[in-house]
Each structure stands twice: as C-alpha cells, then as structure tokens.
Design an enzyme around this catalytic site. Structure first.
Site, PDB file in Angstrom:
ATOM      1  N   TYR A  72       1.470  -1.369  -0.381  1.00  0.00           N
ATOM      2  CA  TYR A  72       0.332   0.432  -0.058  1.00  0.00           C
ATOM      3  C   TYR A  72       1.083   0.867   0.098  1.00  0.00           C
ATOM      4  O   TYR A  72       2.147   1.251   0.856  1.00  0.00           O
ATOM      5  CB  TYR A  72      -0.553   0.029   1.096  1.00  0.00           C
ATOM      6  CG  TYR A  72      -1.771   1.540   1.329  1.00  0.00           C
ATOM      7  CD1 TYR A  72      -3.216   0.831   0.666  1.00  0.00           C
ATOM      8  CD2 TYR A  72      -1.639   1.920   1.939  1.00  0.00           C
ATOM      9  CE1 TYR A  72      -3.453   2.480   0.958  1.00  0.00           C
ATOM     10  CE2 TYR A  72      -1.974   3.859   2.544  1.00  0.00           C
ATOM     11  CZ  TYR A  72      -3.449   4.055   1.261  1.00  0.00           C
ATOM     12  OH  TYR A  72      -4.059   4.539   1.985  1.00  0.00           O
ATOM     13  N   ASP A 124       9.210   3.501   0.428  1.00  0.00           N
ATOM     14  CA  ASP A 124       8.303   3.692   1.324  1.00  0.00           C
ATOM     15  C   ASP A 124       8.345   3.476   2.081  1.00  0.00           C
ATOM     16  O   ASP A 124       8.531   2.589   3.095  1.00  0.00           O
ATOM     17  CB  ASP A 124       6.557   3.750   0.460  1.00  0.00           C
ATOM     18  CG  ASP A 124       5.473   4.143   1.499  1.00  0.00           C
ATOM     19  OD1 ASP A 124       5.622   4.428   1.924  1.00  0.00           O
ATOM     20  OD2 ASP A 124       4.389   3.569   0.748  1.00  0.00           O
ATOM     21  N   LYS A 180       2.852  11.330   8.049  1.00  0.00           N
ATOM     22  CA  LYS A 180       2.352  10.985   8.981  1.00  0.00           C
ATOM     23  C   LYS A 180       3.018  12.001  10.234  1.00  0.00           C
ATOM     24  O   LYS A 180       2.443  12.733  10.002  1.00  0.00           O
ATOM     25  CB  LYS A 180       3.265   8.916   9.515  1.00  0.00           C
ATOM     26  CG  LYS A 180       2.889   8.031   8.603  1.00  0.00           C
ATOM     27  CD  LYS A 180       1.246   7.948   8.457  1.00  0.00           C
ATOM     28  CE  LYS A 180       0.599   6.575   7.860  1.00  0.00           C
ATOM     29  NZ  LYS A 180      -0.888   6.217   8.039  1.00  0.00           N
TER      30      LYS A 180
END
Length: 468
Positions: A160, A263, A291
């Site tokens: 993801y 990532d 985040k």
C-alpha cells in the site's frame, strides 16, 4: 468460519451494541450525508465504529463515555500521543503569527535540515500534504530522471503506497492479465482507482519472482523506471523485507538504470528515528515520508539523491513544477520541526522502538508454538513500535509475504479479538494493527501495556479451543 467463532463473535457484538448506543446514533446520523457514514474507509468496522469525542495523552474518550488506551496511534501518525504540551505550545505560538503566509519561511528549511540529519539517503527534500502525494511525486521524479516517461514501475503484492496506489494481496495475477480475464475480478475497481502507471507486481521477499518479472519485460533495460517498496509491509500485515532481498533490489535497480524508492511513510519511526534504512547497508535513491513528521498536521515528503531532486529546482530552466498550497504550511513546518527537535529525539525514538520489540516478544511468547490441528496460533509481526496481530498456523520464521499468513487466517478471529480488546479498554485497528506512541513510555503507560499483554493472554485462554 467455524460455528464456535461465529457464536463467540455474535456474543461480543451484542455486548458491543448494548454498550455503545450513542456511537450508533452518531453513525446513523452520519449516513445521511456520508456514504456509509464514513469519509475514511479504514476507520469503519461492523456493526458500526466508535465515535471519538476527545483525546488526551495515550487515551481516547468515546460518545458513550468510555475511555480507551489508544494503541492504534492514528496508524502510526499519532506517535506524539494526544495534546502533548510542547506541541500545543508550538501550535498556539505559530497560529498567533498567522495560519498561512503564501511565501517561504524559515521553518520549512529548519524541518528539511532535521529530516536530512535523520535519513542518510536524503540529500534534498520537498514537502507534500500526505504520503500518497509523496509517492506520486517520487514516481514522477523517477520517470523524469530516467527519461522513461512510459516506463514500468515494479511494486509488490500486498503493498500500500497511498489512496491511489493500492496493491492488495491477490492482485498480482490480475495486474498482468488480459482485459477479458480481468472483468470478473474483484480487483478491477481497485485497478481503476489507482494512478495511471504501468505497474508490474512481484512477490515480496521473493528474488526469483522479481527476476522473472524483469526478464518478462521486452527491452527491460530501457523500460523499467523504478522499484517501489515498503521495507516493512504496513497494510500487508507487518511482514519485513530481508536484507538479502533489499540488496538484490538495489543491484537490479542499478543494473536496469532504474531508481529504487523506499516508502518509509510508516517505518520512518524505526530505530533512532531514521527509518529501517538506517540499519541497512542498502541506500535507496529516493525515500518517501509522511505521518507523524508534521507533528500531527497533514504531512508528506519525498527526498533523496541531490541530482534527482535537482529536477525540482525552480532556478533551473525546464525544472519540474511541484505545486501544493499547503506544502509549506507554517503550522506543519513549525510544529513538525519542534516535535523532532524537542520531543521525538533519536534517544526517545530508540526507546519507543525497543519498547515495541519487548511487547511483541512477550505476546509471541504466550502459549505453545505448535497449534493443534485446525487451530490458529496468535502471532505478532511488525518491527519496533508497530505490531500487527495474526491468527495463523504458519510460524513467524516461515512468513515471508502476506500470502504466508493469509493462507489459513480466519479474519473473523481478528474481528472477535478486536471487540474483546475494546471491551478490555484497548483501542486498536480491526485488522490487528497497533502503533505505540511516546506517552506509553511513561511509567503509567508501561503499566497499561502490561495490562494489554495480560488482556491478550486472557483472550488466548478464553478461546483456547480456537487459539493456542
């Protein structure tokens, strides 16, 4: 699903409904204006989610007056806990000087330097508003730098990389299928949702899979622009990449003239706060972040080699434009920098990482490692302060990709575990995802984690006919 699991889940669900009437009413009101009462799919669960009205420290309070220990940590974005006084002061002080400037300011360079200091592969960095945007921009940079504007992107089954970069387990064959074979697939809609890149989907931690995929591409030396992966699969269940696998990807990217992109949106918190790459001999060409680094504000970033990032230097003729009204929002920049400087220091990062490993080891040590026939063992994957729970008969050392834990996992056991933990006062994701926050490092927070381990042990004992 066995009748016993269904019976146990039905009992837990009835108890949940009886205890959360205000959340149910709020959910039903929301459905009048939001599809399913929801604007962030991952936060929905059946029969309806809890509605949160306030948060403080490591706790959440819902509409029915229940208080929970927050173990979800906003899917790793909430590393500071809630209402940290240093960050609240930074928000107040910044807001008093204006919310948006429409011009450069010192805090963006300050935050950029802090990020450079922590991530050894990042020589230059640019900011976005989310990890999704960061990955989109990193892929654009890879295509522009290699000149392979129609180049293929290698990704991995179960990965993801954002709301328009989803590769759920099972999509691997569909992405390479002809249109006729695709029509009946449940992944067709997801494929339509994804950003329009030509993706090649390999198997995580499978070197042979990667090599076979590369060799299947005609003129592969000129037609592959990037390899994009998470060093630990987040949505893919907390499976970690092996050093050998990452080294091989580095070698193949160099051989192909492609860029290797890590990532680390979820994993940037690892070890001393420099991400999983900080403990590797492998250095990516680009890294994407998101985040918590914005201090609780919307945040994303992509950065890496100076020559690649120079594509975005507005002083150069023909530079790539990079827009975004809130890329350098003063709240995000200032609060994010304050958080890295004064709260999430390398020392605190390491302490939180070690705490997560300790909790994971304690839970994995519960019970016998050999479940009986037809039974599942509770296992916790992940790295550092991110823990992901599974119920599977496959041993941890034999889990190399999401297919290994999903082969025999009954998701209704996770649903049951989720409701039982809520009943015990612990808030975590339905899929068994946990991200610890800094507030839990305090003595009372560590006490709550002890209570959590005990609650997990009670679950295993209560449902020992299903779990060992």
């Amino acid at each position: 699903m066995t009748d016993r699991i269904q019976t146990a889940y039905s009992e837990a669900e009835a108890r949940y409904v009886a205890a959360n009437s205000a959340s149910r009413a709020a959910h039903e009101t929301a459905t009048a204006s939001l599809p399913g009462g929801n604007t962030r799919s991952v936060l929905h669960w059946e029969p309806y989610p809890l509605y949160i009205i306030s948060a403080e420290g490591y706790t959440l309070r819902d509409a029915d007056g229940h208080t929970y220990v927050d173990l979800l940590g906003e899917y790793s974005a909430g590393i500071y806990g809630h209402s940290h006084p240093v960050l609240l002061a930074a928000i107040t002080e910044t807001a008093q000087r204006g919310l948006s400037y429409g011009g450069p300011h010192a805090a963006e360079a300050r935050l950029a330097m802090l990020i450079k200091d922590r991530f050894r592969s990042i020589e230059r960095v640019r900011f976005t508003n989310s990890g999704t945007e960061a990955n989109l921009m990193a892929l654009a940079a890879a295509k522009a730098f290699t000149g392979r504007y129609r180049g293929k992107i290698i990704v991995f089954d179960g990965a993801y990389h954002g709301g328009v970069l989803l590769f759920p387990l099972g999509c691997k064959d569909i992405w390479g299928a002809k249109e006729e074979a695709e029509r009946a697939s449940k992944y067709k809609v997801l494929r339509a949702l994804n950003a329009p890149h030509d993706f090649l989907v390999a198997t995580y931690n499978d070197i042979a899979s990667v090599d076979a995929l590369i060799e299947s591409v005609p003129g592969c030396l000129d037609n592959i622009a990037a390899i994009l992966l998470e060093p630990m699969l987040g949505s893919g269940g907390g499976v970690c990449a092996t050093p050998e696998f990452l080294s091989h990807l580095r070698h193949r990217a160099d051989e192909l003239g492609a860029l290797l992109i890590f990532d680390e949106v979820m994993t940037s918190r690892m070890y001393a706060g420099g991400g999983i790459q900080s403990e590797l001999d492998v250095r990516p060409d680009l890294t994407t972040l998101g985040k918590y680094i914005g201090g609780g504000m919307s945040f994303g970033a992509f950065g890496g080699r100076e020559d690649v990032m120079a594509l975005f230097d507005p002083r150069a003729p023909g530079a790539l434009p990079h827009a975004g009204t809130f890329n350098n929002n003063v709240l995000t920049m200032n609060v994010g920098a304050t958080g890295l400087e004064r709260v999430f220091t390398p020392e605190k990062a390491r302490e939180l990482h070690d705490l997560g490993d300790e909790v994971r080891d304690r839970i994995n040590g519960l019970g016998d490692d050999a479940p009986g026939p037809g039974k599942k063992r509770l296992r916790v994957l992940g790295c550092g302060s991110i823990l992901v729970f599974h119920f599977t008969g496959t041993s941890i050392e034999n889990i190399a990709s999401p297919a290994d834990w999903k082969a025999d996992e009954d998701p209704r056991l996770l649903d049951l575990f989720h409701l039982e933990m809520l009943h015990e006062g612990f808030y975590l994701a339905r899929r068994g995802y946990v991200a610890l926050n800094l507030a839990l490092l305090e003595q009372d927070g560590r006490g709550e984690l002890d209570r959590f381990v005990n609650a997990v042990q009670r679950f295993v004992v209560k449902f020992r006919d299903l779990v060992e």
